[in-house]
Motif scaffolding. Structure first.
Motif, PDB file in Angstrom:
ATOM      1  N   ASP A 283       0.818  -1.231  -0.010  1.00 30.53           N
ATOM      2  CA  ASP A 283      -0.114   0.043   0.027  1.00 30.53           C
ATOM      3  C   ASP A 283       0.973   1.436  -0.148  1.00 30.53           C
ATOM      4  N   LEU A 284       0.960   2.102  -1.131  1.00 30.89           N
ATOM      5  CA  LEU A 284       1.729   3.103  -1.236  1.00 30.89           C
ATOM      6  C   LEU A 284       0.863   4.333  -1.464  1.00 30.89           C
ATOM      7  N   CYS A 285      -0.610   4.191  -1.052  1.00 35.29           N
ATOM      8  CA  CYS A 285      -1.406   5.660  -1.045  1.00 35.29           C
ATOM      9  C   CYS A 285      -0.927   6.795  -0.574  1.00 35.29           C
ATOM     10  N   ASN A 286      -1.074   8.032  -1.338  1.00 38.67           N
ATOM     11  CA  ASN A 286      -0.822   9.164  -0.764  1.00 38.67           C
ATOM     12  C   ASN A 286       0.634   9.454  -0.649  1.00 38.67           C
ATOM     13  N   ASN A 287       1.438   9.118  -1.415  1.00 31.52           N
ATOM     14  CA  ASN A 287       2.829   9.421  -1.593  1.00 31.52           C
ATOM     15  C   ASN A 287       2.949  10.414  -2.998  1.00 31.52           C
ATOM     16  N   GLN A 288       4.379  10.456  -3.270  1.00 32.50           N
ATOM     17  CA  GLN A 288       4.625  11.426  -4.444  1.00 32.50           C
ATOM     18  C   GLN A 288       5.314  10.576  -5.644  1.00 32.50           C
ATOM     19  N   ILE A 289       4.579   9.630  -5.699  1.00 27.82           N
ATOM     20  CA  ILE A 289       5.593   8.796  -6.907  1.00 27.82           C
ATOM     21  C   ILE A 289       5.039   9.026  -8.258  1.00 27.82           C
ATOM     22  N   THR A 308      -0.466  -9.894  -4.768  1.00 22.42           N
ATOM     23  CA  THR A 308      -1.716  -9.895  -5.133  1.00 22.42           C
ATOM     24  C   THR A 308      -2.658  -8.585  -4.931  1.00 22.42           C
ATOM     25  N   SER A 309      -2.129  -7.490  -4.236  1.00 21.60           N
ATOM     26  CA  SER A 309      -2.734  -6.163  -4.119  1.00 21.60           C
ATOM     27  C   SER A 309      -1.785  -5.213  -4.105  1.00 21.60           C
ATOM     28  N   LEU A 310      -1.767  -4.068  -5.289  1.00 22.64           N
ATOM     29  CA  LEU A 310      -1.181  -3.033  -5.362  1.00 22.64           C
ATOM     30  C   LEU A 310      -1.893  -1.438  -5.284  1.00 22.64           C
ATOM     31  N   ASN A 311      -1.652  -0.689  -4.058  1.00 18.57           N
ATOM     32  CA  ASN A 311      -2.360   0.326  -4.006  1.00 18.57           C
ATOM     33  C   ASN A 311      -1.614   1.536  -4.422  1.00 18.57           C
ATOM     34  N   LEU A 312      -1.891   2.210  -5.343  1.00 18.49           N
ATOM     35  CA  LEU A 312      -1.313   3.651  -5.651  1.00 18.49           C
ATOM     36  C   LEU A 312      -2.107   4.849  -5.653  1.00 18.49           C
ATOM     37  N   ARG A 313      -3.080   4.806  -5.123  1.00 20.95           N
ATOM     38  CA  ARG A 313      -4.122   6.039  -4.979  1.00 20.95           C
ATOM     39  C   ARG A 313      -3.492   6.971  -4.596  1.00 20.95           C
ATOM     40  N   LEU A 314      -3.660   8.215  -4.985  1.00 22.14           N
ATOM     41  CA  LEU A 314      -3.249   9.504  -4.642  1.00 22.14           C
ATOM     42  C   LEU A 314      -1.646   9.702  -4.917  1.00 22.14           C
ATOM     43  N   ASN A 315      -1.290   9.214  -5.992  1.00 22.57           N
ATOM     44  CA  ASN A 315       0.356   9.502  -6.565  1.00 22.57           C
ATOM     45  C   ASN A 315      -0.094  10.343  -7.891  1.00 22.57           C
ATOM     46  N   PHE A 316       1.246  10.549  -8.579  1.00 16.42           N
ATOM     47  CA  PHE A 316       1.198  11.219  -9.937  1.00 16.42           C
ATOM     48  C   PHE A 316       1.701  10.365 -10.904  1.00 16.42           C
ATOM     49  N   VAL A 317       1.541   9.194 -11.217  1.00 17.39           N
ATOM     50  CA  VAL A 317       2.259   8.170 -12.275  1.00 17.39           C
ATOM     51  C   VAL A 317       1.803   8.497 -13.598  1.00 17.39           C
ATOM     52  N   GLU A 318       0.594   9.320 -13.794  1.00 17.66           N
ATOM     53  CA  GLU A 318       0.150   9.656 -15.044  1.00 17.66           C
ATOM     54  C   GLU A 318       0.379   8.604 -16.063  1.00 17.66           C
ATOM     55  N   ASP A 319       0.149   8.733 -17.395  1.00 14.26           N
ATOM     56  CA  ASP A 319       0.094   7.820 -18.509  1.00 14.26           C
ATOM     57  C   ASP A 319       1.160   6.824 -18.537  1.00 14.26           C
ATOM     58  N   LYS A 320       2.505   7.658 -18.347  1.00 14.46           N
ATOM     59  CA  LYS A 320       3.771   6.907 -18.704  1.00 14.46           C
ATOM     60  C   LYS A 320       3.756   5.635 -17.595  1.00 14.46           C
ATOM     61  N   LEU A 338      -5.958  -4.004  -7.884  1.00  9.16           N
ATOM     62  CA  LEU A 338      -5.061  -2.727  -8.303  1.00  9.16           C
ATOM     63  C   LEU A 338      -5.811  -1.511  -7.980  1.00  9.16           C
ATOM     64  N   HIS A 339      -5.395  -0.466  -7.423  1.00  7.00           N
ATOM     65  CA  HIS A 339      -5.840   0.780  -7.051  1.00  7.00           C
ATOM     66  C   HIS A 339      -4.885   1.907  -7.623  1.00  7.00           C
ATOM     67  N   LEU A 340      -5.483   2.645  -8.912  1.00  3.00           N
ATOM     68  CA  LEU A 340      -4.772   3.667  -9.419  1.00  3.00           C
ATOM     69  C   LEU A 340      -5.689   5.047  -9.554  1.00  3.00           C
ATOM     70  N   GLY A 341      -6.629   5.050  -8.467  1.00  9.17           N
ATOM     71  CA  GLY A 341      -7.320   6.140  -8.582  1.00  9.17           C
ATOM     72  C   GLY A 341      -6.557   7.570  -8.160  1.00  9.17           C
ATOM     73  N   SER A 342      -7.134   8.583  -8.696  1.00  7.00           N
ATOM     74  CA  SER A 342      -6.276   9.804  -8.449  1.00  7.00           C
ATOM     75  C   SER A 342      -4.768   9.911  -8.749  1.00  7.00           C
ATOM     76  N   ASN A 343      -4.540   9.550 -10.239  1.00  8.78           N
ATOM     77  CA  ASN A 343      -3.071   9.659 -10.856  1.00  8.78           C
ATOM     78  C   ASN A 343      -3.075  10.565 -12.171  1.00  8.78           C
ATOM     79  N   ASN A 344      -4.037  11.209 -12.438  1.00 11.22           N
ATOM     80  CA  ASN A 344      -4.086  11.878 -13.530  1.00 11.22           C
ATOM     81  C   ASN A 344      -3.748  11.001 -14.595  1.00 11.22           C
TER      82      ASN A 344
END
Length: 433
Positions: A283-289, A308-320, A338-344
């Motif tokens: 879980d890496l939710c709300n970092n600056q990745i 089995t579970s990866l959470n990247l919500r609230l980061n800045f990963v963008e399309d790349k 997989l959680h990619l919410g709020s990543n532009n």
């Protein structure tokens, strides 16, 4: 006999029954002297229960912890001390609840260089057979020796925090947690909950020394399955130290580093950790990745057979970053959620995930909420779902997907969910809950 009859007639409250049995008198004596002579285990089970039911909950733990195993006693201890007591969070054991929470309480109010370390270490032989989880949401710093003069402003900016790092090293958990053989979960927040008017940024420092000592301790906790270090301003340098010590950990299954300051450098260390560990949940939710960090995580994901579970919500990963993670999922066969919410993210990421949905048979849940997938992105996902039978959750709230597309996607996902539910009813899993 004449005297007895006379007493009964003259005093209606008098009775032979008022003389307690000798057994009862003995039990009263044992209860009264329990602290000096706790001879519980020599008694018959029914007598043990009578003694335990009368024992004071204020007896020292040194007396009760290794002798009293009756759950009723520990239930009384818990209910008298805490308003909320949900024993289901402690494996149904009141004794475990009391010992874990008592230990947590001492750690939350431990002041380095002031509190006697024996307060903690003396508890180890009493609680080591019971403590499985520790949740510590506060660490107090040492008391300041050189209190600033009132004419000077207190540290009111984050930069000032660096000057007082020497004062903010916290309790070293090493001696404690490495001596708890059953410890499986550790949840830590390096913060101060109620600092009131004495607020300083330095109170919230998770120092380099704290980090190196904690990393060494966690490495030695061979049975640790869940490690959470959240809301503690953990940056890249500290994550590298932690990740290096967690490589090849024999048991660690869940790592929660949400609400910290991790950027691409830290994510690269975690990408390596994913491929060199048995981690199931990260879980890496709300970092600056950003995208470089997401690409490193994607590389780890491509090499992982356990996550089995990866959470990247609230980061800045963008399309790349989103595309890289999608491409990894064309080969990965372990990830389920997989959680990619709020990543532009926008349409290019949806295009890659269209291919993922067409061929991946492991993913059951994807969250794209609060991104800009748009009308075309929604259509891409719908195309990919045409023959997908495994996805049972797809969150597209606030993604600018066309309403009709969203409806058709929802129908497919709902049908998959129903099929999975019926399948689980027909073939109950043999795995323990």
């Amino acid at each position: 006999s004449f005297y007895t009859r006379r007493c009964i007639t003259e005093d209606p409250s008098w009775s032979l029954v008022t003389v307690p049995h000798l057994t009862e008198l003995c039990l009263q004596h044992i209860v009264h002297n329990f602290e000096k002579n706790p001879i519980l285990n020599y008694l018959l089970p029914e007598h043990q229960k009578k003694v335990v039911d009368r024992l004071s909950t204020s007896l020292p733990l040194t007396v009760t912890a290794n002798i009293v195993s009756h759950e009723d006693y520990w239930k009384r201890c818990c209910i008298e001390r805490w308003q909320v007591c949900d024993v289901s969070n402690y494996g149904g054991s009141w004794k475990r609840m009391f010992l874990e929470r008592h230990l947590e309480n001492i750690l939350k109010f431990f002041i380095p260089n002031t509190t006697d370390p024996k307060q903690v270490l003396e508890l180890i032989p009493l609680c080591k057979g019971y403590v499985r989880k520790l949740e510590i949401n506060q660490f107090l710093p040492p008391l300041r020796v050189d209190q600033k003069e009132e004419s000077h402003d207190l540290a009111d900016t984050e930069e000032d925090a660096d000057f007082s790092e020497a004062y903010t090293h916290h309790y070293d958990l090493k001696d404690l947690i490495t001596a708890l053989p059953h410890l499986e979960e550790l949840h830590l927040i390096y913060s101060v909950k109620s600092c009131g008017m004495n607020f300083e940024w330095s109170l919230f420092n998770f120092t380099e020394q704290d980090c190196s000592k904690l990393a060494a301790a966690v490495k030695m906790c061979h049975n640790l399955k869940v490690f959470k270090l959240t809301r503690s301003k953990v940056n890249d340098d500290k994550i590298k130290v932690l990740a290096r010590n967690l490589l090849d950990h024999p048991c660690l299954l869940e790592l929660d580093l949400s609400h910290n300051l991790i950027t691409d450098n830290g994510a690269q260390a975690l990408g390596k950790l994913i491929s060199h560990s048995r981690l199931k949940t990260l879980d890496l939710c709300n970092n600056q990745i950003r995208h470089l960090g997401a690409q490193a995580l994607a590389q780890g994901l491509a090499e992982s057979s356990t996550l089995t579970s990866l959470n990247l919500r609230l980061n800045f990963v963008e399309d790349k970053g989103g595309e890289a993670i999608g491409r990894a999922l064309l080969t990965n066969t372990s990830l389920k959620s997989l959680h990619l919410g709020s990543n532009n993210l926008s349409e290019p990421t949806a295009a890659v995930f269209s291919k993922v949905l067409a061929q991946n048979t492991t993913l059951t849940s994807i969250n794209f909420s609060c991104n800009h997938l748009g009308l075309d992105g929604g259509k891409q996902l719908l195309e990919g779902l045409a023959n997908n039978k495994t996805l049972t959750e797809l969150d597209l709230r606030h993604t600018e997907v066309e309403q009709e597309t969203d409806f058709l996607i929802h129908q497919i996902v709902w049908a998959n969910r129903e099929a999975a539910r019926l399948g689980s009813l027909q073939h109950p899993t043999a795995e323990p809950l």
